[in-house]
Design a protein around this motif. Structure first.
Motif, PDB file in Angstrom:
ATOM      1  N   SER A  17       1.408  77.208  19.027  1.00  0.00           N
ATOM      2  CA  SER A  17       2.688  76.496  19.080  1.00  0.00           C
ATOM      3  C   SER A  17       2.797  75.413  18.010  1.00  0.00           C
ATOM      4  O   SER A  17       3.877  74.898  17.742  1.00  0.00           O
ATOM      5  CB  SER A  17       2.911  75.889  20.462  1.00  0.00           C
ATOM      6  OG  SER A  17       1.959  74.886  20.694  1.00  0.00           O
ATOM      7  N   LEU A  18       1.660  75.046  17.390  1.00  0.00           N
ATOM      8  CA  LEU A  18       1.712  74.045  16.316  1.00  0.00           C
ATOM      9  C   LEU A  18       2.027  74.678  14.967  1.00  0.00           C
ATOM     10  O   LEU A  18       2.351  73.984  14.008  1.00  0.00           O
ATOM     11  CB  LEU A  18       0.372  73.299  16.221  1.00  0.00           C
ATOM     12  CG  LEU A  18      -0.018  72.447  17.424  1.00  0.00           C
ATOM     13  CD1 LEU A  18      -1.362  71.767  17.177  1.00  0.00           C
ATOM     14  CD2 LEU A  18       1.042  71.397  17.721  1.00  0.00           C
ATOM     15  N   ALA A  19       1.931  76.005  14.887  1.00  0.00           N
ATOM     16  CA  ALA A  19       2.195  76.686  13.615  1.00  0.00           C
ATOM     17  C   ALA A  19       3.622  76.394  13.186  1.00  0.00           C
ATOM     18  O   ALA A  19       4.557  76.530  13.964  1.00  0.00           O
ATOM     19  CB  ALA A  19       1.987  78.188  13.769  1.00  0.00           C
ATOM     20  N   GLY A  20       3.774  75.956  11.958  1.00  0.00           N
ATOM     21  CA  GLY A  20       5.101  75.631  11.451  1.00  0.00           C
ATOM     22  C   GLY A  20       5.268  74.147  11.173  1.00  0.00           C
ATOM     23  O   GLY A  20       6.237  73.739  10.539  1.00  0.00           O
ATOM     24  N   GLU A  21       4.310  73.330  11.609  1.00  0.00           N
ATOM     25  CA  GLU A  21       4.466  71.880  11.416  1.00  0.00           C
ATOM     26  C   GLU A  21       4.425  71.488   9.943  1.00  0.00           C
ATOM     27  O   GLU A  21       5.137  70.581   9.515  1.00  0.00           O
ATOM     28  CB  GLU A  21       3.400  71.129  12.215  1.00  0.00           C
ATOM     29  CG  GLU A  21       3.651  71.219  13.712  1.00  0.00           C
ATOM     30  CD  GLU A  21       2.919  70.155  14.501  1.00  0.00           C
ATOM     31  OE1 GLU A  21       1.837  69.745  14.062  1.00  0.00           O
ATOM     32  OE2 GLU A  21       3.435  69.754  15.559  1.00  0.00           O
ATOM     33  N   SER A  23       5.437  73.386   7.476  1.00  0.00           N
ATOM     34  CA  SER A  23       6.708  73.829   6.895  1.00  0.00           C
ATOM     35  C   SER A  23       7.828  72.860   7.246  1.00  0.00           C
ATOM     36  O   SER A  23       8.688  72.565   6.416  1.00  0.00           O
ATOM     37  CB  SER A  23       7.064  75.228   7.408  1.00  0.00           C
ATOM     38  OG  SER A  23       5.980  76.103   7.228  1.00  0.00           O
ATOM     39  N   VAL A  24       7.799  72.362   8.482  1.00  0.00           N
ATOM     40  CA  VAL A  24       8.806  71.383   8.906  1.00  0.00           C
ATOM     41  C   VAL A  24       8.665  70.112   8.077  1.00  0.00           C
ATOM     42  O   VAL A  24       9.650  69.542   7.593  1.00  0.00           O
ATOM     43  CB  VAL A  24       8.648  71.061  10.413  1.00  0.00           C
ATOM     44  CG1 VAL A  24       9.481  69.852  10.802  1.00  0.00           C
ATOM     45  CG2 VAL A  24       9.041  72.268  11.250  1.00  0.00           C
ATOM     46  N   LYS A  27       9.906  70.736   4.579  1.00  0.00           N
ATOM     47  CA  LYS A  27      11.368  70.830   4.578  1.00  0.00           C
ATOM     48  C   LYS A  27      12.006  69.439   4.534  1.00  0.00           C
ATOM     49  O   LYS A  27      12.928  69.192   3.761  1.00  0.00           O
ATOM     50  CB  LYS A  27      11.827  71.593   5.832  1.00  0.00           C
ATOM     51  CG  LYS A  27      13.309  71.865   5.846  1.00  0.00           C
ATOM     52  CD  LYS A  27      13.664  72.931   6.866  1.00  0.00           C
ATOM     53  CE  LYS A  27      15.114  73.309   6.704  1.00  0.00           C
ATOM     54  NZ  LYS A  27      15.412  74.678   6.961  1.00  0.00           N
ATOM     55  N   ARG A  41      15.326  76.380   1.889  1.00  0.00           N
ATOM     56  CA  ARG A  41      15.174  77.390   2.940  1.00  0.00           C
ATOM     57  C   ARG A  41      14.240  78.508   2.479  1.00  0.00           C
ATOM     58  O   ARG A  41      13.367  78.945   3.228  1.00  0.00           O
ATOM     59  CB  ARG A  41      16.548  77.942   3.311  1.00  0.00           C
ATOM     60  CG  ARG A  41      16.556  78.713   4.616  1.00  0.00           C
ATOM     61  CD  ARG A  41      17.941  78.746   5.214  1.00  0.00           C
ATOM     62  NE  ARG A  41      18.911  79.241   4.260  1.00  0.00           N
ATOM     63  CZ  ARG A  41      20.134  78.742   4.091  1.00  0.00           C
ATOM     64  NH1 ARG A  41      20.538  77.743   4.816  1.00  0.00           N
ATOM     65  NH2 ARG A  41      20.944  79.254   3.207  1.00  0.00           N
ATOM     66  N   ARG A  42      14.419  78.957   1.239  1.00  0.00           N
ATOM     67  CA  ARG A  42      13.558  80.046   0.746  1.00  0.00           C
ATOM     68  C   ARG A  42      12.093  79.606   0.733  1.00  0.00           C
ATOM     69  O   ARG A  42      11.205  80.338   1.170  1.00  0.00           O
ATOM     70  CB  ARG A  42      13.996  80.456  -0.658  1.00  0.00           C
ATOM     71  CG  ARG A  42      15.352  81.161  -0.652  1.00  0.00           C
ATOM     72  CD  ARG A  42      15.537  82.010  -1.895  1.00  0.00           C
ATOM     73  NE  ARG A  42      15.639  81.223  -3.103  1.00  0.00           N
ATOM     74  CZ  ARG A  42      14.924  81.437  -4.208  1.00  0.00           C
ATOM     75  NH1 ARG A  42      14.050  82.416  -4.262  1.00  0.00           N
ATOM     76  NH2 ARG A  42      15.073  80.675  -5.262  1.00  0.00           N
ATOM     77  N   THR A  44      10.601  77.123   2.425  1.00  0.00           N
ATOM     78  CA  THR A  44      10.004  76.778   3.716  1.00  0.00           C
ATOM     79  C   THR A  44       9.876  77.993   4.644  1.00  0.00           C
ATOM     80  O   THR A  44       8.955  78.048   5.449  1.00  0.00           O
ATOM     81  CB  THR A  44      10.775  75.640   4.422  1.00  0.00           C
ATOM     82  OG1 THR A  44      12.158  75.964   4.505  1.00  0.00           O
ATOM     83  CG2 THR A  44      10.627  74.342   3.677  1.00  0.00           C
ATOM     84  N   ILE A  45      10.763  78.975   4.502  1.00  0.00           N
ATOM     85  CA  ILE A  45      10.594  80.196   5.297  1.00  0.00           C
ATOM     86  C   ILE A  45       9.323  80.918   4.844  1.00  0.00           C
ATOM     87  O   ILE A  45       8.522  81.380   5.664  1.00  0.00           O
ATOM     88  CB  ILE A  45      11.813  81.131   5.173  1.00  0.00           C
ATOM     89  CG1 ILE A  45      13.022  80.534   5.893  1.00  0.00           C
ATOM     90  CG2 ILE A  45      11.500  82.520   5.746  1.00  0.00           C
ATOM     91  CD1 ILE A  45      14.324  81.284   5.646  1.00  0.00           C
ATOM     92  N   TYR A  48       6.407  79.024   6.155  1.00  0.00           N
ATOM     93  CA  TYR A  48       6.345  79.190   7.618  1.00  0.00           C
ATOM     94  C   TYR A  48       5.656  80.518   7.964  1.00  0.00           C
ATOM     95  O   TYR A  48       4.759  80.562   8.810  1.00  0.00           O
ATOM     96  CB  TYR A  48       7.774  79.160   8.155  1.00  0.00           C
ATOM     97  CG  TYR A  48       7.943  79.240   9.650  1.00  0.00           C
ATOM     98  CD1 TYR A  48       7.274  78.383  10.498  1.00  0.00           C
ATOM     99  CD2 TYR A  48       8.831  80.153  10.205  1.00  0.00           C
ATOM    100  CE1 TYR A  48       7.475  78.442  11.870  1.00  0.00           C
ATOM    101  CE2 TYR A  48       9.036  80.220  11.574  1.00  0.00           C
ATOM    102  CZ  TYR A  48       8.351  79.366  12.399  1.00  0.00           C
ATOM    103  OH  TYR A  48       8.555  79.425  13.756  1.00  0.00           O
ATOM    104  N   GLU A  49       6.051  81.568   7.294  1.00  0.00           N
ATOM    105  CA  GLU A  49       5.403  82.869   7.516  1.00  0.00           C
ATOM    106  C   GLU A  49       3.906  82.788   7.181  1.00  0.00           C
ATOM    107  O   GLU A  49       3.074  83.354   7.891  1.00  0.00           O
ATOM    108  CB  GLU A  49       6.068  83.955   6.662  1.00  0.00           C
ATOM    109  CG  GLU A  49       7.474  84.346   7.097  1.00  0.00           C
ATOM    110  CD  GLU A  49       7.478  85.302   8.291  1.00  0.00           C
ATOM    111  OE1 GLU A  49       6.467  85.376   9.020  1.00  0.00           O
ATOM    112  OE2 GLU A  49       8.512  85.976   8.491  1.00  0.00           O
ATOM    113  N   ILE A  52       2.095  80.944   9.958  1.00  0.00           N
ATOM    114  CA  ILE A  52       1.927  81.811  11.129  1.00  0.00           C
ATOM    115  C   ILE A  52       0.750  82.757  10.894  1.00  0.00           C
ATOM    116  O   ILE A  52      -0.095  82.954  11.771  1.00  0.00           O
ATOM    117  CB  ILE A  52       3.216  82.633  11.371  1.00  0.00           C
ATOM    118  CG1 ILE A  52       4.419  81.717  11.520  1.00  0.00           C
ATOM    119  CG2 ILE A  52       3.042  83.612  12.539  1.00  0.00           C
ATOM    120  CD1 ILE A  52       4.802  81.303  12.881  1.00  0.00           C
TER     121      ILE A  52
END
Lengths: 140, 117
Positions: A17-21, A23-24, A27, A41-42, A44-45, A48-49, A52
């Motif tokens: 659940s912490l995955a993405g911090e 990237s946030v 951003k 957006r490009r 950070t997406i 984010y991938e 993950i």
């Protein structure tokens, strides 16, 4: 590269659940720099991938981001099991993720294809038992 | 379509407290697979999902989405709602199924967006 802004993130592989911090965080920083929303957006997406994937497949890893007026460059490195067949892993829909990961909404086999899709430069290298390194850039 | 209209059409309950319900949404996406959601860049979109976890909001945040609809009566916990509120993402829960919810919004003129690039 000396004028680049450099950000580093250590990604823990323990808590999905912490995955993405990272990237946030990236951003938010890119927004403050006034970089166009579609560019942010490009980048950070794609990151984010990658985050993950670090959590799902490699028990975490390291992310380094270089930012200058021309580009956002992201280096993602892990000491995970490595990828045996990169072209296969790059094909949409191919995944080795567990059922548990799928129940969380990931593992559709879109991670690496999405990273390539959203970045202007994408390079991946991997050695079995050693790890994987991804270098990707988004032009500003 | 305004977020407020989405809630009304779906007979839904708005769970977030501080988001602007008058914002206009131009596109919709219905999926339980977050990686599929990430494959389509859209502006000012709404996400409909049956998945109920924190990663839904984080994915919506990455995509600059304005609204998330939890279908089949799923109610996210307060942590998820708070995170959405902080990021100005409206959270709606509806008893409608994914199929019915998508159909209703489509019938009222909302469409999936094409890639903006």
């Amino acid at each position: 590269m000396s004028s680049d802004i450099v950000l580093t993130y250590d990604i823990s592989g323990e808590e999905f659940s912490l995955a993405g911090e990272a990237s946030v965080d990236l951003k938010g920083r890119l927004k403050l720099m006034g970089i166009p929303a579609a560019t942010i957006r490009r980048a950070t997406i794609a990151l984010y991938e990658a985050e993950i994937n670090l959590v799902i497949h490699a028990s975490g890893g390291q992310i380094t981001v270089f930012i200058n007026p021309q580009y956002i460059k992201m280096k993602v490195k892990d000491d995970g099991p490595g990828i045996e067949d990169i072209p296969l892993a790059m094909s949409e829909g191919y995944s080795t993720a567990t059922d548990e990961v799928r129940t969380l909404g990931f593992g559709a086999g879109m991670g690496l294809p999405n990273m390539k899709k959203y970045t202007d430069e994408f390079d991946i290298s991997s050695s079995i038992g050693v790890g994987t390194e991804i270098n990707m850039s988004v032009y500003i | 379509m305004k977020i407020d209209d989405i809630a009304k059409i779906l007979d839904g309950e708005i769970l977030t407290q501080n988001t602007d319900l008058q914002r206009e949404v131009y596109a919709a996406c219905g999926s339980d697979m977050m990686s599929d959601v990430l494959a389509y860049v859209k502006n000012q979109a709404v996400l409909l999902t049956g998945l109920n976890n924190l990663m839904v909001i984080r994915t919506a945040q990455m995509m600059d989405m304005l609204c998330v609809v939890f279908v089949r009566g799923k109610k996210p916990n307060q942590t998820i709602i708070d995170m959405a509120d902080e990021n100005e993402i409206t959270v709606i829960t509806t008893d409608k199924t994914m199929f019915a919810a998508c159909g209703l919004l489509y019938g009222h003129g909302l469409r999936e967006a094409s890639d903006e690039q």
